[in-house]
Design an enzyme around this catalytic site. Structure first.
Site, PDB file in Angstrom:
ATOM      1  N   SER A 301      30.869  -2.005  39.010  1.00 16.04           N
ATOM      2  CA  SER A 301      31.085  -1.050  37.944  1.00 16.04           C
ATOM      3  C   SER A 301      32.557  -0.925  37.554  1.00 16.04           C
ATOM      4  O   SER A 301      33.177  -1.917  37.184  1.00 16.04           O
ATOM      5  CB  SER A 301      30.499   0.290  38.392  1.00 16.04           C
ATOM      6  OG  SER A 301      30.320   1.135  37.307  1.00 16.04           O
ATOM      7  N   ASP A 312      40.946 -11.517  32.365  1.00 16.28           N
ATOM      8  CA  ASP A 312      40.941 -11.961  30.965  1.00 16.28           C
ATOM      9  C   ASP A 312      42.368 -12.065  30.416  1.00 16.28           C
ATOM     10  O   ASP A 312      42.693 -12.988  29.681  1.00 16.28           O
ATOM     11  CB  ASP A 312      40.139 -10.986  30.094  1.00 16.28           C
ATOM     12  CG  ASP A 312      38.673 -11.352  30.050  1.00 16.28           C
ATOM     13  OD1 ASP A 312      38.236 -12.139  30.921  1.00 16.28           O
ATOM     14  OD2 ASP A 312      37.947 -10.848  29.166  1.00 16.28           O
ATOM     15  N   LYS A 326      27.390  -4.820  38.091  1.00 18.24           N
ATOM     16  CA  LYS A 326      26.857  -3.603  37.487  1.00 18.24           C
ATOM     17  C   LYS A 326      27.665  -3.293  36.236  1.00 18.24           C
ATOM     18  O   LYS A 326      28.694  -2.643  36.298  1.00 18.24           O
ATOM     19  CB  LYS A 326      26.914  -2.439  38.461  1.00 18.24           C
ATOM     20  CG  LYS A 326      26.065  -1.277  37.973  1.00 18.24           C
ATOM     21  CD  LYS A 326      26.643   0.074  38.299  1.00 18.24           C
ATOM     22  CE  LYS A 326      25.927   1.122  37.489  1.00 18.24           C
ATOM     23  NZ  LYS A 326      26.792   1.863  36.597  1.00 18.24           N
TER      24      LYS A 326
END
Lengths: 449, 445
Positions: A301, A312, A326
Site C-alpha cells: 500500500s 519511476d 496492494k
C-alpha cells in the site's frame, strides 16, 4: 468473510484519502429496486421465524452487509461497533496490546498479511504469507471477527497459542505468544558505517514526515556531514496514511528536482476518472545522496507508493523482493453511529502510470532473504587473529590500531550479513552507487576544468 | 457456496415440507434502523465502488452473508449452486467422483465413487486434499471446481495417509453414476447393502435390495452389512423408512421412537410401525460408519444402536445432528435453513458428538505379502496315518483347496476393503454365538 484483526493495521490500511469526507448517505435516494429489497426482507423473515434459535434483526443485517462487502474484494470491509473508536484512538496513540499481526481470510484459512516490528509475533518467527489454522485451539474457519480480535489482542501478559502453517513446512507448527504492549516506533535510524545511514519506516503514521526529516538531519550530523548514502528500509511496512507517504517521499526528492512531472502518485476511480494527484510540492531534505530502498513481500500500500515513486523518478535503487501489490484505495463511509463501511473506490498509480495492484513493485535488484550458515572455523580463526593483533599492538605504533579498526568493521559487516543479509547486500549496493557517484563527480569536475 | 454432494445433501435433509405459502412480508418486520443501515450500505457501494455492481448481486451476497453466518449447514442456493443442487438430487452429474469434508481444518476425502476417475487414479478415503489446480484448498467449497464439462481436466494435490510427501493427480471429468443403493452377496448367506445417499426413492430401493438378496441366496440369510460410510445424509423421511425396515418391530421395548427433533419453531417425532417394517426379521445386522457418515446416516446408526438392533462398527461419524428445511425465495433461489436438532430414540444428540461405534474398526491398508504359502501339513509327510473318520487323502485335499479359495477371497476383500472384511467377521461371530444359544436352548428343551 471479511476479518480484520490487528487494530493498527486495520485502521491504517484505510488509506485516509477520504478520511475527512465521512458522510451520511442521503436516505432519499435509496437506489435499490423494490423487487430486490423484497427478496431480502423475505429471507430475513423466513430466518427469523424458522431458524433453530431466535436471531435479531441487527445481527442478520450486519451479516448481510458483511456478506456484500466480503464478496467485493479483500479490502472492502464492514467495521462495526467500538472499532470505529479504535480507529481514531490508534491514529492518535499509535500503540496497542496484542501479538502484532494482521490477518485476512483466504478461504477457510487466515493469512498473515503483516507482522509488526518488535512484536511478539515477529520475534516468534511468524512471517507474512503464513496461514493460521487455530487460535487457542479454536479453528479459525468462519470465526467471527470480533472473537478473533479478542483472542489475538487485549491485556498484555496473556498467552495466545497459534497453529501456523508456514511456507516449506508440511506440518503445522504450534507457537505460544505472550501479548505485549506494542508501541509503534514507526521510524528508526542508525549509522551502519561511519558514512552510510539507515532509516527504517515500519508504518506511515501521522508523525511520519516529522520523524523522517529529523532522522535525515540526525544522520547527517552523525556522519559529520559526510553522508555517502542512505538505505530506506520499507520491508514489512504494511502502509498507513497516504498523505504521510507522499510527504515522506517528498523528503527525498523535491519540487525543484523533478521539473515537469512532479507526481508522486495518483488515483483513478470508476470509469477511469483521475482522482487525487499527489505531487512533490516542497523542497527535499536529502535530494542527492544515493538511496537504496529495501522492500519485500510484506511491503504494501502506502509503502509501495513510496517505492514506486522513487523508482519511476530514478531517485533510488529498489532492492529486495517484489512487494505485496496492494494498490487499491479504500474510502470509509459512515452508516450510522456505530458502523462504517470502507469500500474500494480507486486504484493507485505510480508517477509514470503503473498500477501497483496485484503486480506490486518489482525491485531493480533482487536480493533474497538468505540465512548465512555460521562458519565456525572462520570465526575461530578471526578470533585468533585478533588475539595476535592484541599481542603485537603492545610493541608497535599506530598501524595496528588502523588494522584493528578495519578488522572491527569487517567483523561488524559479517555480523550484519548473519543478522540481516538483505541489508548487508543493500549496503554493498549503496557503496557501489556512491563509488559511481563519485566517479561521475570527478568526470564532471574534469570536464569543467 | 457448498454444492458438493455431501454438503448439499446435508441440507436437503428435510426438504419436503411444503412452504409454498409463505407470504411476502412487508419490510415493517425488520427494524427500521437495521434496514436503513442495509440500504445505506447498498447506496454507497452502488455509487462509489470501483466497478458497477447490480442490485441482484448485492442482495444475493447479502442473503448469502446472513445464512453463512448462521451455521455451516444453513445455505443460500442461487444460480449455479441452485441448478447443480437440483441436478445432483436427480442422479447423474459430471465430475470426478469423490466427496470431501473439512475435518480438523483439513479437507479430507470421505467417499470415492466406484469406477469414477477419482477411484481409477487411486484417490482413497482419508486422503487430504491440499491443492486443486495448483491453488491451495481453502474450504469444503473448494469442491466447486471439481464440477465442469465432461472431458476437461483437473489437477489435485493430495497427501495419502501415512505418506510424508504430497502427490499430484490429473483427473479427467466424466459422467458419474453413483447408484444410491448397491447390494451383493459377500459370500453365501451374507449380504451387503451400501447406501450412498438418501434421495426420494432410496427407501424403495433398499427394500428391493433386501428382497433381491433373499432371493439370490435361496437359503435364509445369516447376516447383512449395511454400509453407511461416506453417506452424507439426505432426506430424513427416507432414512426413517429404512430404519423401520431394519428394526425388528416385535423385539422393540416400550420406546418405539426412531427419532425426534426440536427447534425454536419446529418439532417432530417418528415412530417405528409394524406394517411395512421388519424386512430382516431375526437376521443379524452390522452397520458400517466412518467420519464421512453424516446426518440421516447418523440417524439410522443411532436408532439401530439405541434399540440394540445392530452392531455399529467402523469409525466415529461426522456429528451433523441438525435438520434443514428448504424455503423458496423465488423461482431461482431457495434457502436451506437449519430448523432443529434431531435426537436418537434414547435422547442422544449426534450434533458434534457423532455416533460412536460399538466396535471400532480403523481403515487399515493390508500390505500384499507375496511370499507363496507352500502347504506343509501332515498330508505332505511320507507314510502318514490316515484320517480317523475314514476320509481319504483326495477328499481332504479338496476340503483344503476349498478352504484355500475362501482364504484367498477373504484376503482379497481384506485388501480391498478392510473394514468390510472385519464387519463380515463380526457377523460370522454373531451367528456363531446365536447358534450356540439356539443349541443351548434346544438342549434345555
Amino acid at each position: 468473510m471479511k476479518i480484520k484483526t490487528n487494530k493498527i493495521i486495520q485502521v491504517l490500511s484505510i488509506c485516509c484519502l477520504a478520511y475527512n469526507v465521512l458522510t451520511y448517505a442521503d436516505d432519499s435516494k435509496t437506489t435499490i429496486s423494490e423487487e430486490e429489497l423484497q427478496r431480502f426482507t423475505k429471507a430475513v423473515t423466513i430466518i427469523k421465524e424458522n431458524y433453530i434459535k431466535s436471531t435479531s434483526d441487527a445481527k442478520l443485517v450486519d451479516d448481510a452487509i458483511q456478506g456484500m462487502l466480503t464478496e467485493l474484494d479483500p479490502h472492502s470491509a464492514y467495521i462495526k461497533g467500538n472499532k470505529v473508536k479504535i480507529l481514531d484512538m490508534l491514529l492518535e496513540h499509535g500503540k496497542f496490546e496484542g501479538i502484532g499481526i494482521d490477518l485476512e481470510p483466504d478461504g477457510a484459512l487466515l493469512k498473515v498479511t503483516a507482522v509488526i516490528d518488535n512484536s511478539p509475533a515477529k520475534k516468534a518467527g511468524i512471517r507474512v504469507g503464513d496461514s493460521i489454522l487455530r487460535i487457542n485451539d479454536k479453528v479459525t474457519k468462519n470465526m467471527p471477527p470480533k472473537e478473533m480480535f479478542s483472542l489475538l489482542n487485549g491485556s498484555k501478559g496473556n498467552k495466545v497459542t497459534l497453529t501456523v502453517i508456514q511456507k516449506n513446512h508440511h506440518k503445522p507448527r504450534t507457537i505460544t505468544l505472550t501479548r505485549e504492549i506494542i508501541k509503534i516506533q514507526a521510524v528508526k535510524w542508525d549509522l551502519l558505517t561511519p558514512n552510510y545511514g539507515y532509516i527504517r519506516i515500519s508504518l506511515f503514521t501521522q508523525q511520519g514526515f516529522d520523524d523522517v526529516s529529523k532522522a535525515i538531519l540526525k544522520l547527517q550530523k552523525a556522519a559529520k556531514g559526510n553522508l555517502h548514502g542512505v538505505i530506506l528500509d520499507l520491508r514489512n511496512n504494511a502502509g498507513g496514511l497516504f498523505e504521510s507517504a507522499i510527504r515522506v517521499t517528498n523528503c527525498f526528492m523535491g519540487a525543484e528536482d523533478l521539473k515537469e512531472n512532479r507526481i508522486i502518485a495518483y488515483t483513478k476511480s470508476r470509469d477511469n476518472e483521475t482522482g487525487t494527484v499527489a505531487k512533490a510540492n516542497y523542497g527535499a531534505f536529502l535530494p542527492k545522496t544515493p538511496l537504496v530502498v529495501l522492500i519485500n513481500e510484506g511491503t504494501a500500500s502506502a509503502a509501495e507508493i513510496v517505492a514506486g515513486a522513487l523508482q519511476d523518478h530514478k531517485r533510488a535503487i529498489i532492492a529486495g523482493t517484489h512487494s505485496f501489490g496492494k494498490g487499491t484505495v479504500q474510502t470509509p463511509f459512515v452508516l450510522d453511529k456505530k458502523s462504517l463501511i470502507k469500500i474500494t473506490t480507486a486504484l493507485y498509480y505510480t508517477p509514470y502510470g503503473h498500477s501497483i495492484q496485484v503486480k506490486g513493485i518489482i525491485p531493480d535488484v533482487i536480493i533474497n532473504d538468505f540465512k548465512i550458515q555460521e562458519n565456525k572455523q572462520a570465526a575461530e580463526e578471526s578470533a585468533g587473529v585478533e588475539n595476535l593483533a592484541a599481542h603485537v599492538e603492545q610493541g608497535t605504533d599506530k598501524t595496528p590500531q588502523k588494522n584493528r579498526q578495519r578488522q572491527e568493521q569487517e567483523n561488524n559487516e559479517i555480523a550484519l550479513a548473519h543478522k540481516d543479509y538483505q541489508l548487508y547486500e543493500a549496503l554493498h549496493l549503496l557503496e557501489g552507487l556512491s563509488a559511481v557517484d563519485n566517479a561521475q563527480h570527478i568526470t564532471t569536475l574534469s570536464v569543467k576544468r | 457456496m457448498g454444492n458438493k454432494i455431501i454438503l448439499f445433501i446435508v441440507f436437503i435433509f428435510v426438504c419436503c415440507i411444503a412452504h409454498s405459502t409463505i407470504a411476502i412480508e412487508s419490510s415493517d418486520d425488520i427494524s427500521k434502523t437495521a434496514l436503513q443501515r442495509f440500504t445505506r450500505a447498498i447506496a454507497h457501494i452502488k455509487q462509489d465502488y470501483i466497478k458497477p455492481i447490480s442490485d441482484k448481486e448485492l442482495v444475493d451476497n447479502a442473503i448469502n452473508g446472513m445464512l453463512s453466518n448462521l451455521d455451516p449447514h444453513s445455505d443460500y442456493l442461487v444460480g449455479d449452486s441452485f441448478t447443480k443442487a437440483n441436478a445432483l438430487l436427480t442422479g447423474e452429474y459430471i465430475g470426478i467422483g469423490f466427496s470431501s469434508a473439512t475435518i480438523n481444518g483439513a479437507v479430507k476425502v470421505i467417499a470415492v465413487t466406484d469406477g469414477s476417475p477419482a477411484d481409477k487414479e487411486g484417490l482413497k478415503v482419508g486422503d487430504v486434499i491440499t491443492e486443486i489446480n495448483g491453488k491451495s484448498v481453502k474450504d469444503i467449497n473448494a469442491d466447486k471446481p471439481t464440477y465442469g464439462p465432461k472431458g476437461s481436466k483437473i489437477t489435485l494435490t493430495i497427501l495419502h495417509k501415512n505418506e510424508p510427501k504430497p502427490v499430484t493427480l490429473t483427473l479427467v471429468r466424466d459422467i458419474i453414476k453413483s447408484p444410491p443403493v448397491q447390494w451383493r452377496l459377500l459370500e453365501p448367506n451374507y449380504g451387503y447393502i451400501g447406501i450412498k445417499v438418501f434421495k426420494t426413492q432410496t427407501s424403495e430401493e433398499v427394500k428391493t435390495a433386501i428382497t433381491s438378496l433373499k432371493k439370490t441366496n435361496k437359503k435364509k440369510l445369516q447376516g447383512v452389512v449395511i454400509d453407511l460410510r461416506g453417506n452424507g445424509g439426505g432426506l430424513q423421511r427416507e432414512a426413517v423408512n429404512i430404519t423401520n425396515y431394519l428394526l425388528d418391530f416385535d423385539k422393540l421395548q416400550k420406546n418405539k421412537l426412531i427419532t425426534y427433533a426440536k427447534g425454536q419453531n419446529y418439532e417432530s417425532q417418528s415412530f417405528a410401525s409394524s406394517e411395512d417394517g421388519s424386512l430382516l426379521h431375526n437376521i443379524p445386522i452390522v452397520v458400517l460408519i466412518n467420519e464421512g457418515s453424516a446426518s440421516a446416516a447418523e440417524l439410522i446408526a443411532g436408532a439401530l444402536q439405541d434399540h440394540k438392533r445392530a452392531i455399529i462398527a467402523g469409525e466415529r461419524s461426522l456429528g451433523k445432528g441438525s435438520l434443514q428445511v428448504m424455503f423458496p425465495i423465488d423461482m431461482d433461489s431457495k434457502i436451506g435453513l437449519t430448523t432443529a436438532l434431531y435426537y436418537t430414540p434414547l435422547g442422544h444428540s449426534p450434533q458434534v458428538k457423532g455416533i460412536t461405534p460399538d466396535v471400532i474398526i480403523n481403515n487399515i491398508e493390508i500390505v500384499d505379502n507375496n511370499q507363496p504359502l507352500g502347504i506343509i501339513g501332515e498330508g505332505a509327510l511320507t507314510n502318514h496315518i490316515k484320517n480317523g473318520n475314514g476320509y481319504n487323502d483326495n477328499i481332504i485335499q479338496r476340503i483344503h483347496e476349498a478352504l484355500q479359495i475362501q482364504k484367498n477371497n477373504e484376503l482379497a476383500l481384506a485388501r480391498k476393503d478392510y473394514q468390510l472384511y472385519e464387519a463380515l467377521h463380526l457377523l460370522k461371530g454373531l451367528n456363531a454365538v446365536n447358534n450356540m444359544q439356539c443349541m443351548a436352548s434346544s438342549t434345555k428343551n
